[in-house]
Design a protein around this motif. Structure first.
Motif, PDB file in Angstrom:
ATOM      1  N   ASP A  22       0.855  -1.183   0.000  1.00  0.00           N
ATOM      2  CA  ASP A  22       0.000   0.000   0.000  1.00  0.00           C
ATOM      3  C   ASP A  22       0.893   1.235   0.000  1.00  0.00           C
ATOM      4  O   ASP A  22       2.092   1.144  -0.223  1.00  0.00           O
ATOM      5  CB  ASP A  22      -0.958  -0.019   1.200  1.00  0.00           C
ATOM      6  N   ALA A  23       0.331   2.383   0.259  1.00  0.00           N
ATOM      7  CA  ALA A  23       1.089   3.637   0.225  1.00  0.00           C
ATOM      8  C   ALA A  23       2.209   3.678   1.258  1.00  0.00           C
ATOM      9  O   ALA A  23       3.219   4.347   1.055  1.00  0.00           O
ATOM     10  CB  ALA A  23       0.142   4.821   0.425  1.00  0.00           C
ATOM     11  N   SER A  24       2.066   2.921   2.352  1.00  0.00           N
ATOM     12  CA  SER A  24       3.110   2.949   3.389  1.00  0.00           C
ATOM     13  C   SER A  24       4.389   2.274   2.919  1.00  0.00           C
ATOM     14  O   SER A  24       5.487   2.660   3.313  1.00  0.00           O
ATOM     15  CB  SER A  24       2.619   2.278   4.675  1.00  0.00           C
ATOM     16  N   GLY A  25       4.258   1.228   2.093  1.00  0.00           N
ATOM     17  CA  GLY A  25       5.433   0.507   1.610  1.00  0.00           C
ATOM     18  C   GLY A  25       6.253  -0.115   2.728  1.00  0.00           C
ATOM     19  O   GLY A  25       7.442  -0.369   2.589  1.00  0.00           O
ATOM     20  N   ARG A  26       5.634  -0.391   3.849  1.00  0.00           N
ATOM     21  CA  ARG A  26       6.325  -0.931   5.021  1.00  0.00           C
ATOM     22  C   ARG A  26       6.927  -2.297   4.718  1.00  0.00           C
ATOM     23  O   ARG A  26       6.303  -3.159   4.114  1.00  0.00           O
ATOM     24  CB  ARG A  26       5.338  -1.057   6.175  1.00  0.00           C
ATOM     25  N   CYS A  27       8.170  -2.490   5.145  1.00  0.00           N
ATOM     26  CA  CYS A  27       8.859  -3.778   5.041  1.00  0.00           C
ATOM     27  C   CYS A  27       9.358  -4.171   6.422  1.00  0.00           C
ATOM     28  O   CYS A  27       9.867  -3.327   7.160  1.00  0.00           O
ATOM     29  CB  CYS A  27      10.063  -3.688   4.109  1.00  0.00           C
ATOM     30  N   GLU A  28       9.197  -5.416   6.756  1.00  0.00           N
ATOM     31  CA  GLU A  28       9.646  -5.899   8.056  1.00  0.00           C
ATOM     32  C   GLU A  28      10.310  -7.264   7.888  1.00  0.00           C
ATOM     33  O   GLU A  28       9.750  -8.153   7.251  1.00  0.00           O
ATOM     34  CB  GLU A  28       8.455  -6.003   9.010  1.00  0.00           C
TER      35      GLU A  28
END
Length: 69
Positions: A22-28
């Motif tokens: 999504d717009a956050s593009g968060r990766c963990e």
């Protein structure tokens, strides 16, 4: 033929990643502890001693006999 890519972390933890598309593009990146020696012994009991190396060391041990030409 050797594999085109081998991923090694130098850590015995199991790993996986989460990517938000999504717009956050968060990766963990997540590392999970487990009983490394039990996993190595299970590989040996299954007749795959070459697979026991990774849980014990965090590195794969690629041998030509493990791959088809």
């Amino acid at each position: 033929m050797q594999p085109a890519h081998v991923s090694e972390q130098g850590s015995r933890h199991a790993r996986y990643g989460i990517v938000e598309l999504d717009a956050s593009g968060r990766c963990e990146a997540i590392a999970i502890a487990y009983d490394h020696e039990a996993a190595a012994k299970q590989a040996e009991a299954a007749g795959r001693p070459e697979w026991a190396h990774a849980p014990r060391t965090g590195f794969t041990k690629i041998e030509r006999s493990s791959y088809l030409d």
